[in-house]
Scaffold this motif. Sequence first.
Motif, PDB file in Angstrom:
ATOM      1  N   ARG A  76       1.567 100.248  14.251  1.00 29.16           N
ATOM      2  CA  ARG A  76       2.703  99.569  15.301  1.00 29.16           C
ATOM      3  C   ARG A  76       3.136 100.873  16.014  1.00 29.16           C
ATOM      4  NH1 ARG A  76       8.576 100.373  12.001  1.00 29.16           N
ATOM      5  NH2 ARG A  76       9.515  99.792  14.158  1.00 29.16           N
ATOM      6  N   THR A  85       5.200 104.246  15.588  1.00 29.27           N
ATOM      7  CA  THR A  85       5.068 104.999  14.666  1.00 29.27           C
ATOM      8  C   THR A  85       3.575 105.138  13.826  1.00 29.27           C
ATOM      9  OG1 THR A  85       6.471 103.004  14.131  1.00 29.27           O
ATOM     10  CG2 THR A  85       5.549 103.613  11.515  1.00 29.27           C
ATOM     11  N   VAL A 106       7.553 101.466   5.358  1.00 26.23           N
ATOM     12  CA  VAL A 106       8.273 101.080   7.396  1.00 26.23           C
ATOM     13  C   VAL A 106       7.806  99.237   7.075  1.00 26.23           C
ATOM     14  CG1 VAL A 106       7.056 101.271   9.477  1.00 26.23           C
ATOM     15  CG2 VAL A 106       7.240 103.330   7.193  1.00 26.23           C
TER      16      VAL A 106
END
Length: 156
Positions: free
Chosen positions: A81, A84, A44
């Motif tokens: 995040r 996420t 990611v």
Amino acid sequence: MSLIFFRTACIGALSTAMAGCVTAPAETPTQQLEVHTILDHREVKGVGCVLSNAAGRWFVVTPARVTVERSRSPLTIDCARDGTGSAREVADAHATSFFDTDRLIGNIIVSAGGDGYVNPYDGNGVAYQSTLTVLMRPAVPRAGAAESAAPGNVVF
């Protein structure tokens, strides 16, 4: 008479050679690390991470390289995040020298027993893994998130 001189010269040469063996090369107080974040077996990008130890704190956006100050204390990596996920990992410092100064015998041989106990947060002779892989947990959707996604403008 020459036998005594020869023995004295050999002992002097041997002690000089052995003194050089115990001297550790100078290390830099910093180390460059590479940080990667993984979620569901995929990397990611754009995750903010704070790395911290007894010597300081550093902020990066992954994937990234960061230069941290070495310390005997563990390096804590907090990553998150919005939407996420998040993660918290701890990387322990490991010895880099032949004589592990965190162990009693190595400490006595290298520094007469005082070096590792004078300043436990000193980064000499230790390092972290050069590549840190942080495994993230998926974000849990909030209960009010579905209601806030209703169509409309920002003001109302």
